[in-house]
Design a protein around this motif. Structure first.
Motif, short mmCIF file in Angstrom:
data_model
loop_
_atom_site.label_atom_id
_atom_site.label_comp_id
_atom_site.label_asym_id
_atom_site.label_seq_id
_atom_site.Cartn_x
_atom_site.Cartn_y
_atom_site.Cartn_z
N GLN A 4 -13.47 -78.11 -63.01
CA GLN A 4 -13.28 -76.71 -62.64
C GLN A 4 -13.22 -76.62 -61.13
OE1 GLN A 4 -16.75 -75.34 -64.84
NE2 GLN A 4 -15.39 -74.16 -66.14
N ILE A 5 -12.21 -75.93 -60.63
CA ILE A 5 -12.01 -75.76 -59.20
C ILE A 5 -12.00 -74.28 -58.89
CG2 ILE A 5 -10.41 -76.09 -57.28
CD1 ILE A 5 -9.43 -78.62 -58.75
N ILE A 6 -12.74 -73.91 -57.85
CA ILE A 6 -12.76 -72.52 -57.41
C ILE A 6 -12.16 -72.46 -56.00
CG2 ILE A 6 -14.16 -70.49 -56.93
CD1 ILE A 6 -16.32 -71.72 -58.75
N CYS A 7 -11.09 -71.72 -55.86
CA CYS A 7 -10.46 -71.50 -54.56
C CYS A 7 -11.11 -70.27 -53.94
CB CYS A 7 -8.97 -71.28 -54.73
SG CYS A 7 -8.11 -72.66 -55.52
N LEU A 8 -11.61 -70.42 -52.71
CA LEU A 8 -12.37 -69.36 -52.05
C LEU A 8 -11.61 -68.74 -50.88
CD1 LEU A 8 -15.73 -71.29 -51.62
CD2 LEU A 8 -15.13 -69.75 -53.49
N SER A 9 -11.82 -67.46 -50.70
CA SER A 9 -11.39 -66.83 -49.46
C SER A 9 -12.44 -67.17 -48.40
CB SER A 9 -11.27 -65.31 -49.64
OG SER A 9 -12.54 -64.74 -49.88
N SER A 10 -12.21 -66.75 -47.20
CA SER A 10 -13.17 -67.01 -46.13
C SER A 10 -14.05 -65.78 -45.91
CB SER A 10 -12.44 -67.33 -44.82
OG SER A 10 -13.37 -67.40 -43.76
N PRO A 11 -15.36 -65.98 -45.86
CA PRO A 11 -16.24 -64.85 -45.56
C PRO A 11 -16.17 -64.43 -44.09
CG PRO A 11 -17.54 -66.85 -45.72
CD PRO A 11 -16.12 -67.21 -46.10
N MET A 12 -15.40 -65.17 -43.30
CA MET A 12 -15.27 -64.85 -41.88
C MET A 12 -13.90 -64.26 -41.55
SD MET A 12 -17.07 -68.30 -40.42
CE MET A 12 -16.00 -69.35 -41.40
N ALA A 13 -13.02 -64.15 -42.54
CA ALA A 13 -11.65 -63.68 -42.29
C ALA A 13 -11.65 -62.22 -41.83
CB ALA A 13 -10.80 -63.83 -43.55
N ASN A 14 -10.80 -61.95 -40.86
CA ASN A 14 -10.68 -60.58 -40.36
C ASN A 14 -9.72 -59.78 -41.24
OD1 ASN A 14 -8.04 -61.25 -39.58
ND2 ASN A 14 -8.65 -61.69 -37.48
N LYS A 15 -9.49 -58.52 -40.89
CA LYS A 15 -8.65 -57.64 -41.71
C LYS A 15 -7.21 -58.10 -41.81
CE LYS A 15 -11.38 -53.49 -41.02
NZ LYS A 15 -11.42 -52.11 -40.55
N LYS A 16 -6.76 -58.87 -40.85
CA LYS A 16 -5.39 -59.38 -40.89
C LYS A 16 -5.29 -60.64 -41.75
CE LYS A 16 -1.59 -60.61 -37.82
NZ LYS A 16 -1.14 -60.74 -36.44
N LEU A 17 -6.25 -61.54 -41.65
CA LEU A 17 -6.21 -62.80 -42.38
C LEU A 17 -6.62 -62.65 -43.84
CD1 LEU A 17 -5.87 -65.87 -42.48
CD2 LEU A 17 -8.21 -66.08 -41.60
N ASP A 18 -7.57 -61.79 -44.13
CA ASP A 18 -8.11 -61.66 -45.48
C ASP A 18 -7.04 -61.40 -46.55
OD1 ASP A 18 -10.49 -61.66 -47.21
OD2 ASP A 18 -10.06 -59.52 -47.45
N PRO A 19 -6.15 -60.42 -46.36
CA PRO A 19 -5.13 -60.20 -47.40
C PRO A 19 -4.15 -61.37 -47.53
CG PRO A 19 -4.80 -58.68 -45.57
CD PRO A 19 -6.07 -59.41 -45.32
#
Length: 79
Positions: A4-19
């Protein structure tokens, strides 16, 4: 094959990078699912955590992140 693999977003991403991260991760996971890999998942952190040094999470935020991710892992694994 059963990993099982979980792909994560970054908890440090700003409003531009997050989406952008969410879009790429969603695309990758959807592609894998369409091609028979149902053991790949996506997880997006609820908010941004940058209270520590140099824009990284603080120790308190690390605990919140760990709790949030652990809850998701329990959900998909049935632990």
């Amino acid at each position: 094959p059963k990993t099982q693999i979980i792909c994560l977003s970054s908890p440090m991403a700003n409003k531009k990078l997050d989406p952008v991260l969410k879009n790429y991760i969603t695309g990758i996971v959807n592609y894998l699912h369409q091609n028979g890999d149902e053991e790949t998942y996506k997880f997006f952190f609820d908010k941004r955590f940058v209270g520590g040094c140099y824009g990284h999470p603080s120790a308190k935020e690390d605990r919140l992140l760990a709790n949030e991710l652990t809850s998701y892992i329990r959900k998909i694994t049935g632990w």
